[in-house]
Design an enzyme around this catalytic site. Structure first.
Site, short mmCIF file in Angstrom:
data_model
loop_
_atom_site.label_atom_id
_atom_site.label_comp_id
_atom_site.label_asym_id
_atom_site.label_seq_id
_atom_site.Cartn_x
_atom_site.Cartn_y
_atom_site.Cartn_z
CG LEU A 33 -5.83 12.22 45.37
CD1 LEU A 33 -5.46 13.64 45.79
CD2 LEU A 33 -7.05 11.75 46.14
CG HIS A 34 -10.00 9.44 40.22
ND1 HIS A 34 -11.21 10.08 40.35
CD2 HIS A 34 -10.08 8.33 40.99
CE1 HIS A 34 -12.00 9.38 41.14
NE2 HIS A 34 -11.32 8.30 41.55
N GLY A 36 -12.24 12.76 39.64
CA GLY A 36 -13.43 12.68 40.50
C GLY A 36 -13.13 13.27 41.88
CG HIS A 37 -10.32 11.40 44.56
ND1 HIS A 37 -9.58 10.47 43.87
CD2 HIS A 37 -11.00 10.70 45.50
CE1 HIS A 37 -9.79 9.27 44.38
NE2 HIS A 37 -10.66 9.38 45.35
N GLY A 148 -18.21 10.99 46.89
CA GLY A 148 -18.65 10.77 45.50
C GLY A 148 -19.82 9.80 45.46
CG ASP A 151 -17.56 4.71 46.59
OD1 ASP A 151 -17.40 3.55 46.18
OD2 ASP A 151 -16.68 5.59 46.47
CB SER A 186 -12.89 3.82 40.26
OG SER A 186 -12.31 2.94 41.20
O1 PAF Z 1 -14.43 6.36 49.63
C1 PAF Z 1 -13.29 6.22 50.11
O2 PAF Z 1 -12.28 6.55 49.51
C2 PAF Z 1 -13.14 5.59 51.49
O3 PAF Z 1 -14.11 4.62 51.70
C3 PAF Z 1 -13.17 6.63 52.64
C4 PAF Z 1 -14.49 7.34 52.72
C5 PAF Z 1 -12.06 7.65 52.42
C6 PAF Z 1 -12.93 5.95 53.99
O4 PAF Z 1 -11.70 5.29 54.02
#
Ligand code: PAF
Length: 281
Positions: A33-34, A36-37, A148, A151, A186
Site C-alpha cells: 500500500l502507498h 494512493g491506496h 484508482g 488503472d 504505484s
Molecule cells: O488494481 C488492483 O490492485 C487489482 O487489479 C485488483 C482490483 C485489486 C484486483 O486484484
C-alpha cells in the site's frame, strides 16, 4: 481494525452489519500500500460508515510467473498503514480461499474494453481481474467500491462487470496520486532502482506534452513526439502510447469533436512495467 481471512467469517460479520443499514465502502487492493491506496480508504471513510480493504495478490491476473513472484508483499507495513488510516476491516484471504480447487474460472470477453491496450499486451490479465473482483464483490457486496484512475482501463472493465452481473454497487474511480515529480504512485515503483526511479517521471512529462499540444498537432505527431520524449531516457522503453476513446478504448487515428479522449501509456523502466494516463479535455 478487524482482520478476516475467510469468506464465511466475513460474511457472518457483514450479515450483522447489513441489518444495521450502515453504508459500506470497499477498497480492493493487492497490498504494497502507498498513499494512493490510502487516499481511496480516506474517500471511502468520508462517504461510508464502514470501510473494508482487501489485500490479495491475485495470481490469475499476472501473465508472467516472474512478475507475480516479484510483486512486492509488505503485509506488516500494510496493516500498520491501514490502522493509521482507521480502516475498519481488512479482508486478507489466501489463494485456497479465493480459488477453491473444485471451481473453474470463467473466460470473460468484454469486447474492446478487454482486448485492447492492457488486454492486448497482457493476455489474460483482465480475465483474472474480472474473476477476482466478481468474487470479492459477491462476498462483500458493498454500497460503493473505490478504484484508482491510474488503472484507467481497469475502471472501465469494473464498470462493465457491475453492469453485466447486475451488482447494486456504485463505482468511484478516484484521481491518480502522483509523486512530486509527477510519477503516478504505484506498488511497482518500489521495485525501481534509484536511477530508474529518476527517469520514470518522464512518462508523465510525455503525457503532459500530449495534453498541452493536443489542439495544435495531429494524433500521429502527438504519439510520435511523446514516444521520443519517453525514450530520451535510456532506461525507458515504450510498450504502447495511444490516444483512445475513453469509454470504448477504440484507438483514435485522428481527433473527433465531442469524444472524451484519453492518452494511455505502458512503459518498461528497466524490467518494471509502469502504466499511466491523462484524460484530454
Ligand atoms: O488494481 C488492483 O490492485 C487489482 O487489479 C485488483 C482490483 C485489486 C484486483 O486484484
Amino acid at each position: 481494525m478487524i482482520v478476516f481471512k475467510n469468506i464465511q467469517e466475513i460474511q457472518e460479520y457483514l450479515k450483522k452489519l447489513k441489518k444495521s443499514k450502515k453504508l459500506l465502502g470497499f477498497v480492493p487492493t493487492m497490498g504494497a500500500l502507498h498513499s494512493g491506496h490510502i487516499s481511496l480508504i480516506e474517500q471511502s471513510k468520508k462517504e461510508n460508515e464502514v470501510t473494508i480493504c482487501s489485500i490479495f495478490v491475485n495470481p490469475t491476473q499476472f501473465n508472467s510467473e516472474e512478475d507475480l513472484k516479484k510483486y512486492p508483499r509488505t503485509i506488516e507495513k500494510d496493516i500498520k498503514k491501514l490502522i493509521e488510516a482507521e480502516c475498519d476491516v481488512l479482508f486478507y484471504p489466501d489463494c485456497n480461499e479465493m480459488y477453491p480447487k473444485e471451481e473453474i474460472n470463467s473466460a470473460e470477453d468484454y469486447g474492446h474494453i478487454t482486448s485492447r491496450l492492457e488486454g492486448k499486451f497482457r493476455p489474460g490479465h483482465f480475465n483474472g481481474v474480472i474473476n477476482i473482483v466478481t468474487k470479492l464483490f459477491a462476498t462483500i457486496n458493498p454500497d460503493t467500491a473505490y478504484f484508482g484512475q491510474k488503472d484507467f482501463q481497469q475502471c472501465a472493465v469494473i464498470k462493465e462487470l457491475i453492469k453485466r452481473n447486475g451488482f447494486n454497487i456504485k463505482l468511484n474511480c478516484c484521481p491518480t496520486l502522483r509523486e512530486e515529480d509527477g510519477l503516478a504512485m504505484s506498488s511497482r515503483n518500489m521495485r525501481l532502482s534509484n536511477e530508474e526511479r529518476k527517469q520514470a517521471s518522464q512518462i508523465y512529462v510525455a503525457l503532459q506534452w500530449i495534453k498541452l499540444n493536443f489542439k495544435a498537432k495531429t494524433v500521429a505527431e502527438l504519439k510520435m513526439e511523446a514516444r521520443k520524449i519517453i525514450e530520451e531516457m535510456p532506461l525507458l522503453k515504450t510498450e504502447y502510447i495511444e490516444i483512445c476513446n475513453a469509454d470504448t478504448f477504440e484507438i483514435m487515428p485522428r481527433k473527433i469533436e465531442g469524444r472524451r479522449l484519453v492518452a494511455l501509456a505502458a512503459v518498461y523502466c528497466g524490467n518494471v512495467r509502469l502504466i499511466d494516463n491523462l484524460v484530454l479535455g
